[in-house]
Design a protein around this motif. Structure first.
Motif, mmCIF file in Angstrom:
data_model
loop_
_atom_site.group_PDB
_atom_site.id
_atom_site.type_symbol
_atom_site.label_atom_id
_atom_site.label_comp_id
_atom_site.label_asym_id
_atom_site.label_seq_id
_atom_site.Cartn_x
_atom_site.Cartn_y
_atom_site.Cartn_z
ATOM 1 N N ARG A 156 0.869 -1.170 -0.008
ATOM 2 C CA ARG A 156 0.075 0.077 0.075
ATOM 3 C C ARG A 156 0.679 1.385 -0.054
ATOM 4 N NH1 ARG A 156 -1.928 4.216 2.002
ATOM 5 N NH2 ARG A 156 -4.220 4.794 2.285
ATOM 6 N N GLY A 157 0.623 1.727 -0.118
ATOM 7 C CA GLY A 157 1.408 2.661 0.107
ATOM 8 C C GLY A 157 2.705 2.159 0.255
ATOM 9 N N THR A 214 8.408 3.970 -1.886
ATOM 10 C CA THR A 214 7.570 3.403 -0.726
ATOM 11 C C THR A 214 8.192 2.411 0.041
ATOM 12 O OG1 THR A 214 6.917 1.519 -2.152
ATOM 13 C CG2 THR A 214 5.635 3.313 -2.376
ATOM 14 N N ARG A 268 -13.636 3.642 -2.920
ATOM 15 C CA ARG A 268 -12.325 3.890 -2.493
ATOM 16 C C ARG A 268 -12.473 3.497 -1.038
ATOM 17 N NH1 ARG A 268 -9.925 9.522 -3.787
ATOM 18 N NH2 ARG A 268 -8.146 8.529 -3.280
ATOM 19 N N TRP A 279 -1.807 5.577 -4.918
ATOM 20 C CA TRP A 279 -2.593 6.713 -3.926
ATOM 21 C C TRP A 279 -2.116 7.991 -4.015
ATOM 22 C CZ3 TRP A 279 -1.657 1.444 -3.174
ATOM 23 C CH2 TRP A 279 -2.573 0.721 -2.410
ATOM 24 N N ASP A 280 -2.933 8.879 -3.342
ATOM 25 C CA ASP A 280 -2.604 10.344 -3.386
ATOM 26 C C ASP A 280 -1.220 10.562 -3.024
ATOM 27 O OD1 ASP A 280 -5.214 10.600 -4.260
ATOM 28 O OD2 ASP A 280 -5.938 10.868 -2.071
ATOM 29 N N SER A 281 -1.020 9.906 -1.917
ATOM 30 C CA SER A 281 0.450 10.076 -1.544
ATOM 31 C C SER A 281 1.792 9.826 -2.080
ATOM 32 C CB SER A 281 0.226 9.581 0.114
ATOM 33 O OG SER A 281 0.217 8.130 0.125
ATOM 34 N N ASN A 282 1.425 8.801 -3.052
ATOM 35 C CA ASN A 282 2.585 8.130 -3.706
ATOM 36 C C ASN A 282 2.601 8.838 -5.141
ATOM 37 O OD1 ASN A 282 3.121 6.640 -1.430
ATOM 38 N ND2 ASN A 282 1.925 4.838 -2.436
ATOM 39 N N ASP A 297 -9.042 0.716 -1.115
ATOM 40 C CA ASP A 297 -8.454 1.132 0.147
ATOM 41 C C ASP A 297 -7.774 2.680 -0.112
ATOM 42 O OD1 ASP A 297 -6.933 1.332 2.621
ATOM 43 O OD2 ASP A 297 -4.918 0.262 1.783
ATOM 44 N N TRP A 298 -8.825 3.242 -0.698
ATOM 45 C CA TRP A 298 -8.735 4.911 -0.841
ATOM 46 C C TRP A 298 -7.580 4.925 -2.180
ATOM 47 C CZ3 TRP A 298 -12.180 7.902 0.701
ATOM 48 C CH2 TRP A 298 -12.703 7.831 1.743
ATOM 49 N N ASN A 299 -7.193 4.047 -2.793
ATOM 50 C CA ASN A 299 -6.491 4.220 -4.163
ATOM 51 C C ASN A 299 -7.327 5.155 -5.225
ATOM 52 O OD1 ASN A 299 -4.924 3.613 -6.779
ATOM 53 N ND2 ASN A 299 -3.976 2.084 -5.429
ATOM 54 N N GLN A 300 -6.635 6.124 -6.088
ATOM 55 C CA GLN A 300 -7.178 6.569 -7.096
ATOM 56 C C GLN A 300 -7.585 6.060 -7.993
ATOM 57 O OE1 GLN A 300 -5.417 10.776 -7.856
ATOM 58 N NE2 GLN A 300 -3.649 10.064 -6.729
#
Length: 662
Positions: A7-8, A174, A281, A226-229, A287-290
């Motif tokens: 995940r992330g 990551t 999501r 993900w938004d953070s990646n 899992d909140w992935n885009q």
């Protein structure tokens, strides 16, 4: 040779380059004379290509029951150690591959550059021969000899595609500290900078050869989506692409899903779906992935990369060798479940236990056959990981290849944080990474989607229909495109056709014609068609055609206004635009045209479609706001970059009418 995830080119692509030319078995290949192939740098090396078929892999595939149906597919050749350059037992040398390609009359060869120091620091199954500090040896004993061979004038007429170091840069994003998936080895590689330096050196040396096209590995949506990646990944790629003498001009594009199983397109699941007010999501799987599939991820990442300074002409590759997910477990439509987790699990064609599972996945099937330019921004679907080559051993095996034992290849292992502490879903009795795995190949063949003729699927007909031929645009209006094609055949009777606009299925037809309606005026659309038979088999996609709807679609407004509101910072800005039809005549399918000042580039858009991304651009309304009633308004906005000073356009027109700009 694995790809896992916790995940992330160059100038703007021509519309003609989006014409998909199937490279699959039985499909006509377009041959380019070798002298013509070398004449100029190509926007997309796959268009018009006759690709090299690796005889070593082909022989192993053909020896399996039903394997001859796919043994003439083009696959990448993995240069996974220094010895592979001169050849190893059972595998020919790099020079022999190139010579054989010339003998075949091929004009495209695909190679994986895969021997980075400290290679694949987050996995043991695909560890390599060079330690984290052996960058000088990587340069002198690995990259330099490869570059010398590729630069031989004897191969100047070959288009040589190189896949640069799978997993390396995604691991820095990551797995190098600060995440649940971080490892000490990855942290070391981040600290000494050898991943970036090694990738940059490869790009620089190989990119200097005119007929070499470098594609950097960019993991998959379940790793970096993900938004953070996503933005940090693009920044990491930019850092590597400007290291060791390399520049972004040494990068033809990026490849996603290398050696992985993520679906190219999820036909029954979209990231925008909601269930009882909950977005998908929020599900355990997404899992909140885009993103939920590779094509949307590849296209989204491409836009992010361009915003970071990569050439707007870069293209994306998708490895489809093992992501077909056919067989009895494949859904045939969206789930009707009323809980978000049940809906997602019932709708997704990707049948893995968890998106972080990567090793020799049980239930996987061959995916789309290698195809040139299948969708906007996608240079090709490719088979980067040759089907039948193992991801890693299911138990420890002594070897002289530097490959360790990774528990993610053990079907009894209950997992870790990178796969949600689930079972691995790996097949049992697997050999070392890169070694032939007969059971895996037979499973991939049986579960292929689209199905493979004679592929041993069992339980009924496995003969996929022939590919629909002669797809033609028979007419256009301002809001519709009409198509026709030649009937496909098979041995159980074709029952209908699926029509795709880009990557989206937009309708079905029982005959050999279809009209796609509700479109935007003066807009280019790309179409493909697949045949479906009574047994449920689906053909490969037809060659693509592009149609442009006619101008207009309604009257020009007698009067209009355009309110322009912007917020600027450093080298970025956002703009919100409200168009108002101040006349008494309704306007359908509005198109707002304006010229962005020099240095401004659009990076993302909402409530409209903007083409191109700089200079004189046109914004077109989308389904819910494409019409302007008399006295009505529509709003859209976009984010962009500028060269240091922001300014709004000097004027705006709607369907040719000049609007009052405020």
């Amino acid at each position: 040779m694995t790809s896992r995830g916790p995940r992330g080119g160059r100038a703007a692509r021509r519309v003609a380059a989006l014409s998909a030319l199937l490279l699959a078995a039985g499909t006509a290949l377009v041959s380019v004379p070798q002298s013509a192939a070398a004449a100029a740098r190509l926007d997309n090396p796959y268009v018009g290509a006759k690709p090299y078929v690796n005889p070593d892999w082909s022989a192993k595939a053909a020896a399996e029951p039903g394997g001859s149906a796919v043994s003439n597919q083009p696959t990448f050749v993995w240069m996974d150690r220094i010895a592979a350059i001169s050849g190893t037992t059972g595998a020919r040398s790099l020079k022999s591959h190139l010579d054989t390609a010339l003998t075949q009359g091929a004009n495209l060869v695909q190679l994986v550059i895969y021997d980075l120091p400290g290679r694949d620091c987050a996995a043991l199954a695909s560890n390599g021969e060079l330690g984290p500090d052996e960058l000088p040896r990587y340069q002198s004993d690995y990259i330099d000899p490869i570059a010398d061979i590729l630069d031989d004038p004897a191969y100047a007429n070959l288009r040589i595609v190189t896949l640069i170091e799978p997993d390396s840069l995604p691991n820095i994003v990551t797995n190098a500290g600060g995440t649940a998936g971080s490892t000490p080895q990855c942290a070391t590689m981040k600290q000494n900078g050898n991943y970036e330096k090694g990738v940059g050196y490869a790009l620089h040396k190989l990119g200097a050869i005119p007929n070499v096209y470098n594609y950097i590995d960019a993991a998959h949506h379940g790793w970096l989506g993900w938004d953070s990646n996503l933005v940090p990944a693009a920044q990491e790629f930019k850092k590597a692409a400007t290291s060791s003498g390399a520049t972004v001009n040494d990068v033809a594009g990026f490849i996603v899903n290398t050696a992985n199983n993520s679906a190219t397109v999820e036909p029954y699941l979209k990231v925008t779906d909601t269930v009882n007010g909950q977005t998908v999501r929020q599900s355990k799987w997404v899992d909140w992935n885009q993103y939920v599939d590779e094509q949307s991820y590849a296209q989204g990442l491409r836009s992010t990369l361009v915003a970071q300074g990569f050439d707007p002409g870069i293209g994306m590759l998708i490895d489809t060798a093992r992501n077909g997910w056919g067989g009895a477990a494949r859904p045939t439509g969206p789930s009707t479940a009323t809980s978000v987790d049940a809906y997602v699990d019932g709708s997704r064609i990707d049948r893995r236990i968890h998106a972080g599972n990567w090793c020799n996945q049980s239930g996987a099937g061959l995916g789309e056959r290698p195809t040139a330019a299948p969708a906007a921004g996608i240079d090709a679907y490719v088979w980067a990981k040759p089907p039948g080559e193992s991801d890693g051993a299911s138990q420890p095996e002594p070897n002289d290849e530097g490959k360790g034992f990774d528990r993610m290849c053990d079907p009894t292992y209950t997992g870790n944080g990178r796969n949600g502490n689930n079972l691995t879903g790996a097949l049992p009795n697997s050999p070392l990474a890169g070694h032939w795995f007969s059971a895996q190949f037979r499973q991939l063949l049986a579960n292929a989607y689209p199905a493979v003729s004679g592929g041993g699927g069992g339980g009924g007909d496995t003969q996929a229909p022939t590919v629909p031929a002669g797809l033609t645009v028979t007419g256009t209006t301002a809001s519709s495109v009409s198509l026709s094609w030649t009937a496909a055949t098979d041995n159980t009777a074709v029952t209908g056709y699926d029509v795709y606009r880009g990557a989206t299925k937009v309708g079905t037809a029982t005959g050999v014609s279809y009209t796609d309606s509700g479109l935007t005026a003066s807009t280019a659309y790309t179409y493909q068609v697949r045949a479906r038979d009574a047994a449920g088999n689906v053909s490969a996609a037809s060659a693509a055609v592009t149609a442009t709807t006619k101008a207009g679609g309604g009257t020009t407004p007698g009067a209009c206004t355009a309110k322009w509101t912007a917020n600027s910072w450093n080298t970025g800005f956002t703009a919100d635009v409200t168009l108002t039809n101040t006349s008494t005549t309704a306007v359908k399918n509005w198109k707002a045209s304006f010229t962005l000042p020099a240095g401004q580039t659009v990076t993302s858009v909402w409530n409209a479609v903007i083409t191109p991304s700089s200079g004189a651009v046109t914004a077109s309304g989308v389904d819910f706001n494409k019409d302007l009633a008399a006295g009505g308004s529509a709003s859209f906005g976009f984010q962009g970059t500028h060269g240091g000073t922001y300014a709004k356009p000097a004027s705006v027109t709607v369907n040719g009418a000049s609007c009052t700009l405020s």
